[in-house]
Design a protein around this motif. Structure first.
Motif, PDB file in Angstrom:
ATOM      1  N   GLN A 146       0.792  -1.223   0.000  1.00 40.21           N
ATOM      2  CA  GLN A 146       0.000   0.000   0.000  1.00 40.21           C
ATOM      3  C   GLN A 146       0.831   1.282   0.000  1.00 40.21           C
ATOM      4  O   GLN A 146       0.267   2.375   0.035  1.00 40.21           O
ATOM      5  CB  GLN A 146      -0.936  -0.003   1.219  1.00 40.21           C
ATOM      6  N   GLY A 147       2.152   1.167  -0.011  1.00 43.20           N
ATOM      7  CA  GLY A 147       2.946   2.388  -0.073  1.00 43.20           C
ATOM      8  C   GLY A 147       4.411   2.148   0.258  1.00 43.20           C
ATOM      9  O   GLY A 147       4.738   1.355   1.137  1.00 43.20           O
ATOM     10  N   TRP A 148       5.295   2.833  -0.476  1.00 48.99           N
ATOM     11  CA  TRP A 148       6.737   2.803  -0.218  1.00 48.99           C
ATOM     12  C   TRP A 148       7.106   4.151   0.382  1.00 48.99           C
ATOM     13  O   TRP A 148       6.902   5.196  -0.223  1.00 48.99           O
ATOM     14  CB  TRP A 148       7.494   2.567  -1.522  1.00 48.99           C
ATOM     15  N   ARG A 149       7.672   4.148   1.592  1.00 48.55           N
ATOM     16  CA  ARG A 149       7.817   5.393   2.357  1.00 48.55           C
ATOM     17  C   ARG A 149       9.249   5.892   2.503  1.00 48.55           C
ATOM     18  O   ARG A 149       9.467   6.873   3.221  1.00 48.55           O
ATOM     19  CB  ARG A 149       7.222   5.188   3.762  1.00 48.55           C
ATOM     20  N   LEU A 150      10.221   5.266   1.873  1.00 49.36           N
ATOM     21  CA  LEU A 150      11.614   5.624   2.085  1.00 49.36           C
ATOM     22  C   LEU A 150      12.255   6.085   0.778  1.00 49.36           C
ATOM     23  O   LEU A 150      12.232   5.367  -0.223  1.00 49.36           O
ATOM     24  CB  LEU A 150      12.379   4.419   2.635  1.00 49.36           C
ATOM     25  N   GLN A 151      12.851   7.284   0.796  1.00 47.35           N
ATOM     26  CA  GLN A 151      13.505   7.819  -0.385  1.00 47.35           C
ATOM     27  C   GLN A 151      14.783   7.033  -0.702  1.00 47.35           C
ATOM     28  O   GLN A 151      15.671   6.891   0.136  1.00 47.35           O
ATOM     29  CB  GLN A 151      13.855   9.291  -0.155  1.00 47.35           C
ATOM     30  N   ILE A 152      14.873   6.510  -1.921  1.00 42.68           N
ATOM     31  CA  ILE A 152      16.054   5.819  -2.433  1.00 42.68           C
ATOM     32  C   ILE A 152      16.467   6.531  -3.711  1.00 42.68           C
ATOM     33  O   ILE A 152      15.811   6.377  -4.753  1.00 42.68           O
ATOM     34  CB  ILE A 152      15.773   4.324  -2.713  1.00 42.68           C
ATOM     35  N   PRO A 153      17.526   7.341  -3.681  1.00 39.10           N
ATOM     36  CA  PRO A 153      17.849   8.189  -4.851  1.00 39.10           C
ATOM     37  C   PRO A 153      18.017   7.423  -6.156  1.00 39.10           C
ATOM     38  O   PRO A 153      17.641   7.934  -7.220  1.00 39.10           O
ATOM     39  CB  PRO A 153      19.166   8.862  -4.421  1.00 39.10           C
ATOM     40  N   ASN A 154      18.559   6.208  -6.117  1.00 39.54           N
ATOM     41  CA  ASN A 154      18.761   5.444  -7.354  1.00 39.54           C
ATOM     42  C   ASN A 154      17.450   4.948  -7.968  1.00 39.54           C
ATOM     43  O   ASN A 154      17.434   4.515  -9.124  1.00 39.54           O
ATOM     44  CB  ASN A 154      19.676   4.246  -7.096  1.00 39.54           C
ATOM     45  N   TYR A 155      16.374   4.993  -7.193  1.00 37.26           N
ATOM     46  CA  TYR A 155      15.073   4.516  -7.670  1.00 37.26           C
ATOM     47  C   TYR A 155      14.012   5.561  -7.330  1.00 37.26           C
ATOM     48  O   TYR A 155      13.183   5.368  -6.429  1.00 37.26           O
ATOM     49  CB  TYR A 155      14.727   3.166  -7.014  1.00 37.26           C
ATOM     50  N   PRO A 156      14.013   6.680  -8.043  1.00 38.76           N
ATOM     51  CA  PRO A 156      13.123   7.792  -7.672  1.00 38.76           C
ATOM     52  C   PRO A 156      11.646   7.457  -7.765  1.00 38.76           C
ATOM     53  O   PRO A 156      10.832   8.052  -7.059  1.00 38.76           O
ATOM     54  CB  PRO A 156      13.514   8.894  -8.667  1.00 38.76           C
ATOM     55  N   LYS A 157      11.286   6.513  -8.653  1.00 36.01           N
ATOM     56  CA  LYS A 157       9.857   6.196  -8.800  1.00 36.01           C
ATOM     57  C   LYS A 157       9.303   5.440  -7.587  1.00 36.01           C
ATOM     58  O   LYS A 157       8.077   5.332  -7.436  1.00 36.01           O
ATOM     59  CB  LYS A 157       9.619   5.408 -10.079  1.00 36.01           C
ATOM     60  N   LEU A 158      10.176   4.918  -6.722  1.00 32.95           N
ATOM     61  CA  LEU A 158       9.671   4.280  -5.502  1.00 32.95           C
ATOM     62  C   LEU A 158       8.847   5.253  -4.679  1.00 32.95           C
ATOM     63  O   LEU A 158       7.859   4.856  -4.047  1.00 32.95           O
ATOM     64  CB  LEU A 158      10.835   3.749  -4.654  1.00 32.95           C
ATOM     65  N   TYR A 186       9.403   9.586   3.586  1.00 36.57           N
ATOM     66  CA  TYR A 186      10.434  10.244   4.363  1.00 36.57           C
ATOM     67  C   TYR A 186      11.652  10.477   3.473  1.00 36.57           C
ATOM     68  O   TYR A 186      12.165   9.545   2.849  1.00 36.57           O
ATOM     69  CB  TYR A 186      10.835   9.397   5.575  1.00 36.57           C
ATOM     70  N   THR A 187      12.104  11.724   3.429  1.00 34.91           N
ATOM     71  CA  THR A 187      13.355  11.998   2.746  1.00 34.91           C
ATOM     72  C   THR A 187      14.497  11.435   3.587  1.00 34.91           C
ATOM     73  O   THR A 187      14.324  11.078   4.759  1.00 34.91           O
ATOM     74  CB  THR A 187      13.561  13.504   2.561  1.00 34.91           C
ATOM     75  N   GLN A 188      15.684  11.382   2.982  1.00 26.16           N
ATOM     76  CA  GLN A 188      16.823  10.901   3.753  1.00 26.16           C
ATOM     77  C   GLN A 188      17.122  11.850   4.910  1.00 26.16           C
ATOM     78  O   GLN A 188      17.542  11.412   5.988  1.00 26.16           O
ATOM     79  CB  GLN A 188      18.021  10.721   2.835  1.00 26.16           C
ATOM     80  N   ALA A 189      16.895  13.135   4.728  1.00 26.36           N
ATOM     81  CA  ALA A 189      17.078  14.085   5.824  1.00 26.36           C
ATOM     82  C   ALA A 189      16.084  13.810   6.952  1.00 26.36           C
ATOM     83  O   ALA A 189      16.429  13.907   8.138  1.00 26.36           O
ATOM     84  CB  ALA A 189      16.921  15.521   5.313  1.00 26.36           C
ATOM     85  N   ASP A 190      14.828  13.471   6.595  1.00 24.33           N
ATOM     86  CA  ASP A 190      13.836  13.115   7.604  1.00 24.33           C
ATOM     87  C   ASP A 190      14.316  11.924   8.431  1.00 24.33           C
ATOM     88  O   ASP A 190      14.212  11.917   9.666  1.00 24.33           O
ATOM     89  CB  ASP A 190      12.504  12.752   6.949  1.00 24.33           C
ATOM     90  N   ILE A 191      14.818  10.901   7.741  1.00 26.25           N
ATOM     91  CA  ILE A 191      15.253   9.692   8.435  1.00 26.25           C
ATOM     92  C   ILE A 191      16.407  10.003   9.379  1.00 26.25           C
ATOM     93  O   ILE A 191      16.431   9.549  10.532  1.00 26.25           O
ATOM     94  CB  ILE A 191      15.658   8.604   7.416  1.00 26.25           C
ATOM     95  N   ARG A 192      17.362  10.791   8.925  1.00 28.16           N
ATOM     96  CA  ARG A 192      18.493  11.130   9.799  1.00 28.16           C
ATOM     97  C   ARG A 192      18.011  11.876  11.039  1.00 28.16           C
ATOM     98  O   ARG A 192      18.516  11.665  12.147  1.00 28.16           O
ATOM     99  CB  ARG A 192      19.510  11.965   9.023  1.00 28.16           C
ATOM    100  N   GLU A 193      17.019  12.760  10.854  1.00 25.56           N
ATOM    101  CA  GLU A 193      16.486  13.511  11.998  1.00 25.56           C
ATOM    102  C   GLU A 193      15.764  12.580  12.966  1.00 25.56           C
ATOM    103  O   GLU A 193      15.932  12.679  14.196  1.00 25.56           O
ATOM    104  CB  GLU A 193      15.543  14.599  11.495  1.00 25.56           C
ATOM    105  N   ILE A 194      14.955  11.673  12.444  1.00 28.13           N
ATOM    106  CA  ILE A 194      14.229  10.715  13.290  1.00 28.13           C
ATOM    107  C   ILE A 194      15.209   9.823  14.046  1.00 28.13           C
ATOM    108  O   ILE A 194      15.071   9.590  15.261  1.00 28.13           O
ATOM    109  CB  ILE A 194      13.260   9.874  12.438  1.00 28.13           C
ATOM    110  N   VAL A 195      16.202   9.311  13.339  1.00 27.73           N
ATOM    111  CA  VAL A 195      17.174   8.418  13.956  1.00 27.73           C
ATOM    112  C   VAL A 195      17.958   9.141  15.046  1.00 27.73           C
ATOM    113  O   VAL A 195      18.171   8.607  16.142  1.00 27.73           O
ATOM    114  CB  VAL A 195      18.119   7.831  12.893  1.00 27.73           C
ATOM    115  N   ALA A 196      18.394  10.377  14.766  1.00 28.10           N
ATOM    116  CA  ALA A 196      19.154  11.135  15.754  1.00 28.10           C
ATOM    117  C   ALA A 196      18.301  11.423  16.991  1.00 28.10           C
ATOM    118  O   ALA A 196      18.786  11.339  18.130  1.00 28.10           O
ATOM    119  CB  ALA A 196      19.651  12.446  15.139  1.00 28.10           C
ATOM    120  N   TYR A 197      17.024  11.745  16.774  1.00 27.42           N
ATOM    121  CA  TYR A 197      16.128  12.010  17.898  1.00 27.42           C
ATOM    122  C   TYR A 197      15.968  10.746  18.740  1.00 27.42           C
ATOM    123  O   TYR A 197      15.996  10.798  19.976  1.00 27.42           O
ATOM    124  CB  TYR A 197      14.783  12.475  17.367  1.00 27.42           C
TER     125      TYR A 197
END
Length: 769
Positions: A221-233, A252-263
């Motif tokens: 039902q949805g792919w939620r993680l940005q993967i630059p090599n596969y933008p259509k995901l 979630y952009t990669q910046a979002d993930i880094r922020e979540i992980v750091a928090y």
């Protein structure tokens, strides 16, 4: 596990102040002079000793660190921010402890003591009238000590007038967890959750000493993680069209993930990402259909269930995709584990795929399960190259897993035992107790609290392989605004169970402690749900009055119940349920809604009651009903209450693999003109209509005459839920005994994702007119 010795206590106090010997006791603090508010901690500490008096947060109080490490400084600042938020006082944080100053000025000391006799997450907490001392072997233990203070502070605030001085009761606590893995899975594929929402949940997990957040980032039902090599995901795979025409999605952009992980790292919580494969990938295939066996086309799914199209295991391009995606995931998430799914992967596409069959032949694989094992091991090898360890769902065991793979067992104790038998570490996530998408009637607070963390009769040498547990919220039917009500308060029971609650404290004590946490949750903006079924209907048929008397039970003490008997929606002005059974003499629809204050709190529950000749006649069953689907017990099929299309509400009686065979004694010979019974089909829940229903009658209970044999034309593949009533009109027939036989399909059909597994027959009221 370490033990708190008198010597360790003396070391911890730095000045040598004498402490009482520590003993376990109830968290209910007896009233003491100047003791402030009683505290009710969750999880229950391993050892706790209350005393007279209280620590007062006053002018001049400071936070003192045992060293000037960056990690300890960050923890001190975290505590200072908490106290400023809750008391308005700004406390200085320093690393200059002076015993002489501690005697004259109140202090909160955070001390790392490598010799303390506790495990890595353990801590000792001493609240005295003049100071608070938090001590642990490692900073994570200090963080849990601060969370204990956080609970106390929130509770004291909830029970005090605005502006009242913060006072924490004198006490000594020694605590550490039994299990290292204590987590919550959130499914943001089915319903996306915002970055800020996830950070809020990280704080809530920390409050109850949970240390793992499992993010289910990809599914049909949805792919939620940005993967630059596969933008259509994310440009395609992150969005779906709902049945009503609206669009749902997000990522979630990669910046979002880094922020979540750091928090999360700042709260000592590990974020475990899940990228499901080879099944549950329709969102990915919508973006890149060439990774499938058929070539598509596909679209991001807007329905629940198991989908037939999975990644093509015979296509080398698939493995390049897997490698590139997992490499990106490994870089984004610093934890040592990455979850690669492996569950509910139907093999029909592989059976018909020339590439998959060629791969099986080349690798000398006997069947498609072995092909999944080959796929899983190749994906695991990618993670191992990035110094990560794979996690899989227990279905992956069928095809084999690599050494070092962690298994998440959701099919119950048998699956956990299967994993540890091959030497695999286990996360215990039984659907029957720890899945919070099941409503609180199926997995109530008490069931979550009591479910064994380690399977019964597991050999001692294998018990250490059970690392801990995860609760899970799957969100097919749960948008972000409903997450709180599904998770709380059940997460409190899970947190105590996973931490390792004291044997003998008992569920009644826990249930009372939970009451003190409802004001805390309200303060934190948590719109919690119910600890048991929101509204339980307990019907009784009063023979003398020829009437129903229905008792109502609320799953939350904080609500009141309003009801109607005319089919209209209850409002704040409707009749108030006072504990006296609701009585009515005719077939009726009873509608009940909980209210908290002036506002509705939860959905309206309704129950339809029907009067008929077999009412309250307890049937004799040839096969017992499943205890999880008792629907009220032995009289459920004749209690006069009708079920709707949701088996989870507790009105359907379930039979696992077995047929339904019931004999009703009408008490005397009566004229019968109609018999009927209803069944449910919900194939995604392993529930199927009977293949046929037979009605028979007898006057002596020995020789039965067949009245009707009824079949239906509804395909077993129709997902449902479908309610089917089997009704037979009769010429006037005098009889005393009626028998109904409904034939269960027994096991899930070969095309079903649970093929070969036990099928359920769900039966409703047997009505005789």
């Amino acid at each position: 596990m370490g033990h708190w010795t008198i010597q360790a206590v003396a070391n911890w106090l730095l000045g040598g102040a004498m402490l009482l010997s520590l003993v376990g006791c109830s968290m209910k603090v007896p009233p003491q002079a100047d003791a402030g508010q009683p505290v009710a901690l969750i999880p229950l500490p391993q050892k706790h000793q209350p005393g007279p008096g209280a620590f007062r947060l006053q002018e001049g109080t400071s936070i003192v660190l045992s060293s000037e490490s960056a990690e300890l400084r960050e923890l001190g600042e975290y505590l200072a921010a908490l106290l400023h938020e809750t008391s308005g006082r700004s406390l200085p944080v320093s690393a200059s402890f002076l015993e002489s100053m501690a005697k004259t000025r109140p202090q909160i000391l955070l001390r790392v003591n490598p010799t303390l006799a506790v495990g890595a997450e353990g801590y000792a907490l001493s609240i005295q009238e003049g100071r608070i001392v938090c001590e642990a072997k490692a900073p994570i233990g200090l963080f849990w000590a601060v969370q204990t203070l956080r609970q106390m502070i929130y509770q004291q605030q909830a029970g005090s007038a605005p502006g009242q001085e913060l006072r924490l009761p004198v006490q000594e606590i020694h605590d550490e967890p039994t299990f290292a893995w204590r987590g919550l899975l959130l499914d943001m594929s089915r319903h996306f959750m915002s970055k800020d929402f996830l950070k809020r949940y990280i704080d809530l997990l920390a409050l109850y000493k949970l240390n793992t957040l499992h993010l289910h980032l990809t599914d049909d039902q949805g792919w939620r993680l940005q993967i630059p090599n596969y933008p259509k995901l994310t440009s395609t795979g992150a969005w779906r069209q709902e049945p009503d025409g609206s669009t749902h999605g997000g990522f979630y952009t990669q910046a979002d993930i880094r922020e979540i992980v750091a928090y999360a790292q700042s709260r000592y919580i590990t974020v475990v990402p899940e990228v499901d494969m080879p099944g549950h990938v329709q969102a990915a295939l919508a973006a890149y259909p060439e990774l499938s066996c058929t070539g598509g086309p596909f679209r991001v799914s807007n329905r629940a269930g198991v989908h037939p199209d999975i990644l093509c295991a015979g296509n080398e391009q698939t493995y390049a995709f897997v490698e590139n995606v997992l490499a990106e995931v490994a870089r984004l998430f610093p934890g040592q584990y990455v979850h690669i799914g492996g569950d509910e992967a139907p093999k029909n596409r592989w059976k018909a795929c020339a590439k998959c069959q060629a791969r099986m032949k080349k690798e000398n694989l006997p069947d498609e399960e072995a092909l999944q094992g080959y796929f899983t091991k190749r994906a695991s090898a990618v993670l191992q190259r990035y110094q990560k360890k794979p996690i899989v769902w227990d279905e992956a065991l069928k095809g084999g897993i690599s050494a070092g793979t962690l298994v998440q067992a959701w099919h119950g104790p048998a699956a956990a035992k299967e994993a540890v038998a091959v030497g695999a570490p286990v996360i215990n996530s039984p659907r029957s107790a720890f899945y919070f998408d099941l409503n609180s009637g199926i997995t109530p607070l008490e069931k979550v609290y009591h479910h064994p963390m380690v399977p019964a009769q597991l050999p001692a040498g294998q018990q250490q392989l059970v690392l801990g547990a995860e609760a899970a919220l799957w969100t097919e039917d749960v948008p972000q605004e409903r997450v709180d009500e599904m998770i709380f308060p059940r997460l409190l029971a899970f947190a105590e169970n996973a931490w390792g609650h004291q044997a003998g404290s008992g569920y009644p004590d826990f249930r009372e402690r939970v009451q003190a946490h409802y004001p805390v949750l309200e303060r934190l903006g948590v719109r919690y749900g119910f600890g048991a079924r929101p509204i339980t209907f307990v019907p009784k048929y009063v023979v003398e009055q020829d009437a129903f008397a229905v008792t109502l039970e609320a799953g939350l003490r904080q609500v009141e119940l309003r009801y109607t008997l005319d089919g209209t929606e209850p409002t704040r002005a409707s009749a108030l349920y006072t504990g006296v059974p609701v009585q009515f003499a005719q077939s009726t629809q009873l509608r009940v809604r909980p209210f908290k204050g002036e506002e509705p709190y939860g959905a309206t529950a309704q129950a339809s009651f029907v009067k008929h000749l077999a009412l309250n006649r307890v049937p004799a069953l040839a096969h017992p009903f499943h205890t999880a689907y008792a629907a009220g017990g032995g009289a459920a099929l004749t209690d006069g209450i009708l079920a709707d299309n949701d088996y989870r509400k507790g009105f359907w009686q379930g039979f696992e693999k077995e047929d339904l065979e019931a004999i009703i004694d009408l008490g005397a010979e009566k004229e019968v003109r109609e018999v009927s019974i209803s069944f449910l089909q919900d194939t995604n829940s392993w529930i199927f209509l009977p293949t046929q229903v037979t009605f028979s009658s007898s006057n002596d209970k020995n020789s039965f005459k067949t009245l009707a044999v009824l079949k239906h034309a509804i395909p077993l593949k129709e997902e449902g839920p479908v309610r089917k009533e089997f009704t037979q009109q009769l010429p006037p027939t005098k009889t005393r005994y009626l028998r109904v036989r409904a034939r269960n399909v027994g096991v899930c059909p070969p095309w079903h994702p649970g093929a070969g597994g036990a099928a359920f027959l769900m039966a409703d009221e047997l009505i005789v007119r």
